[in-house]
Design a protein around this motif. Structure first.
Motif, PDB file in Angstrom:
ATOM      1  N   LEU A  23       0.843  -1.201   0.000  1.00 45.00           N
ATOM      2  CA  LEU A  23       0.000   0.000   0.000  1.00 45.00           C
ATOM      3  C   LEU A  23       0.879   1.252   0.000  1.00 45.00           C
ATOM      4  N   SER A  24       0.633   2.154  -0.947  1.00 46.37           N
ATOM      5  CA  SER A  24       1.414   3.382  -1.071  1.00 46.37           C
ATOM      6  C   SER A  24       0.497   4.578  -1.258  1.00 46.37           C
ATOM      7  N   LYS A  25       0.996   5.736  -0.826  1.00 49.45           N
ATOM      8  CA  LYS A  25       0.259   6.982  -1.013  1.00 49.45           C
ATOM      9  C   LYS A  25       1.232   8.085  -1.379  1.00 49.45           C
ATOM     10  N   VAL A  26       0.949   8.739  -2.515  1.00 50.58           N
ATOM     11  CA  VAL A  26       1.773   9.840  -3.001  1.00 50.58           C
ATOM     12  C   VAL A  26       0.892  11.058  -3.178  1.00 50.58           C
ATOM     13  N   TYR A  27       1.311  12.178  -2.605  1.00 49.98           N
ATOM     14  CA  TYR A  27       0.589  13.446  -2.747  1.00 49.98           C
ATOM     15  C   TYR A  27       1.334  14.347  -3.716  1.00 49.98           C
ATOM     16  N   SER A  28       0.603  14.947  -4.629  1.00 50.73           N
ATOM     17  CA  SER A  28       1.200  15.889  -5.574  1.00 50.73           C
ATOM     18  C   SER A  28       1.145  17.293  -5.008  1.00 50.73           C
ATOM     19  N   GLN A  29       2.240  18.017  -5.169  1.00 54.06           N
ATOM     20  CA  GLN A  29       2.305  19.422  -4.753  1.00 54.06           C
ATOM     21  C   GLN A  29       2.763  20.246  -5.953  1.00 54.06           C
ATOM     22  N   GLY A  30       1.804  20.894  -6.592  1.00 54.86           N
ATOM     23  CA  GLY A  30       2.144  21.635  -7.796  1.00 54.86           C
ATOM     24  C   GLY A  30       2.255  20.701  -8.985  1.00 54.86           C
ATOM     25  N   VAL A  35       5.123  14.181  -2.758  1.00 51.62           N
ATOM     26  CA  VAL A  35       5.474  13.745  -1.413  1.00 51.62           C
ATOM     27  C   VAL A  35       4.999  12.302  -1.263  1.00 51.62           C
ATOM     28  N   VAL A  36       5.939  11.404  -0.989  1.00 52.31           N
ATOM     29  CA  VAL A  36       5.609  10.004  -0.785  1.00 52.31           C
ATOM     30  C   VAL A  36       5.312   9.802   0.695  1.00 52.31           C
ATOM     31  N   ALA A  37       4.032   9.630   1.023  1.00 54.40           N
ATOM     32  CA  ALA A  37       3.633   9.522   2.430  1.00 54.40           C
ATOM     33  C   ALA A  37       3.701   8.090   2.940  1.00 54.40           C
ATOM     34  N   LEU A  38       3.398   7.120   2.078  1.00 58.13           N
ATOM     35  CA  LEU A  38       3.476   5.704   2.444  1.00 58.13           C
ATOM     36  C   LEU A  38       4.216   4.949   1.351  1.00 58.13           C
ATOM     37  N   LYS A  39       5.055   3.999   1.769  1.00 63.04           N
ATOM     38  CA  LYS A  39       5.902   3.285   0.832  1.00 63.04           C
ATOM     39  C   LYS A  39       5.697   1.777   0.967  1.00 63.04           C
ATOM     40  N   GLY A  40       4.767   1.246   0.229  1.00 65.24           N
ATOM     41  CA  GLY A  40       4.601  -0.203   0.141  1.00 65.24           C
ATOM     42  C   GLY A  40       4.322  -0.904   1.452  1.00 65.24           C
ATOM     43  N   PRO A  74      -5.659   4.825  -1.733  1.00 62.92           N
ATOM     44  CA  PRO A  74      -4.222   4.699  -1.966  1.00 62.92           C
ATOM     45  C   PRO A  74      -3.837   5.048  -3.399  1.00 62.92           C
ATOM     46  N   SER A  75      -2.569   5.375  -3.590  1.00 63.78           N
ATOM     47  CA  SER A  75      -2.058   5.599  -4.946  1.00 63.78           C
ATOM     48  C   SER A  75      -1.791   4.273  -5.640  1.00 63.78           C
ATOM     49  N   SER A  76      -1.416   3.266  -4.861  1.00 65.35           N
ATOM     50  CA  SER A  76      -1.192   1.923  -5.403  1.00 65.35           C
ATOM     51  C   SER A  76      -1.264   0.923  -4.262  1.00 65.35           C
ATOM     52  N   GLY A  77      -1.324  -0.353  -4.622  1.00 59.46           N
ATOM     53  CA  GLY A  77      -1.417  -1.408  -3.626  1.00 59.46           C
ATOM     54  C   GLY A  77      -2.857  -1.852  -3.404  1.00 59.46           C
TER      55      GLY A  77
END
Length: 251
Positions: A23-30, A35-40, A74-77
């Motif tokens: 499970l991963s979560k990436v937030y876009s800024q601009g 910003v990678v908040a969660l990594k697998g 989530p962004s993926s997972g």
């Protein structure tokens, strides 16, 4: 004990109540920054466990809570909640799953000041169009179950911090969810009152609920039966053979 809290104990445990895979979560800024908040994150929580997710501010524990609580995607997972792949649900179905499976308890109580404890607890049932008499009966039972049966007609301003948190816990129990998620639930309380609230979570766990506690405090996390440590978006101290987060089991 009221069926409000006893019901989950009778549920079959054919699969984990919580399971995440990569499970991963990436937030876009601009337009470019991310910003990678969660990594697998791989995490498995069985029915009836009391698990603490511990880490400093910015470690990713609140992001993980939001994903597990179906408050974000989530962004993926993959995320399975009580055996259901949440990615296959639309927004309305996720809302129903969140309502029926998860009760939330927050640091700030989130009670409505003009409403009594009874009406605060009954409020989630109004969204489900539950008849008024049934709402009040179930809210009364939930408040009695957390030791506030004699204070149900008091407003939040007439209750101590610990009593307000008990009202919030009763509200979280009103739909009889198998999972209780608590985000820093003792953060606004003094030490003695905080211990009382943690003892209540331990009791709820013994009655069949799965408790997931988000905290930065190791002393608070010690009340859980398992501790998962978050740092920089990663889950550390994992057991790759079992596929579980590292367990610090109580004797």
């Amino acid at each position: 004990m009221s069926a409000v809290v006893a019901n989950p104990a009778a549920r079959p445990a054919a699969h984990p109540v919580i399971e995440t895979r990569a499970l991963s979560k990436v937030y876009s800024q601009g337009t470019e920054a991310e910003v990678v908040a969660l990594k697998g994150i791989d995490l498995r929580i069985e029915h009836g466990e009391f698990v603490a997710i511990m880490g400093p501010s910015g470690s990713g524990k609140s992001t993980l809570m939001n994903l597990i609580g179906c408050l974000d995607t989530p962004s993926s997972g993959t995320y399975l909640c009580d055996g259901v792949d949440v990615a296959t649900l639309d927004a309305e179905e996720r809302a129903v799953l969140r309502r029926d499976k998860i009760g939330f308890v927050f640091q700030g109580f989130n009670l409505l000041a003009r409403m009594s404890a009874l009406d605060n607890v009954a409020m989630p049932l109004s969204y489900a169009r539950t008849p008024v008499a049934e709402r009040r009966r179930r809210a009364s039972e939930a408040l009695a179950a957390v030791g506030l049966g004699e204070r149900m007609h008091h407003k939040p301003s007439e209750l101590s911090g610990g009593q307000q948190q008990r009202v919030a816990i009763a509200r979280a129990l009103i739909h009889q969810p198998p999972i209780i998620m608590a985000d820093e639930p003792t953060g606004a309380l003094d030490s003695r009152t905080g211990q009382e609230i943690l003892a209540l979570f331990e009791r709820l766990r013994s009655e069949g609920h799965t408790i997931i506690l988000i905290t930065h405090d190791a002393e608070v996390a010690a009340h859980a039966n398992r501790t998962c440590v978050m740092r920089d978006g990663e889950l550390h101290d994992s057991d790759p053979q079992a596929g579980h987060a590292h367990v610090e089991a109580k004797a």
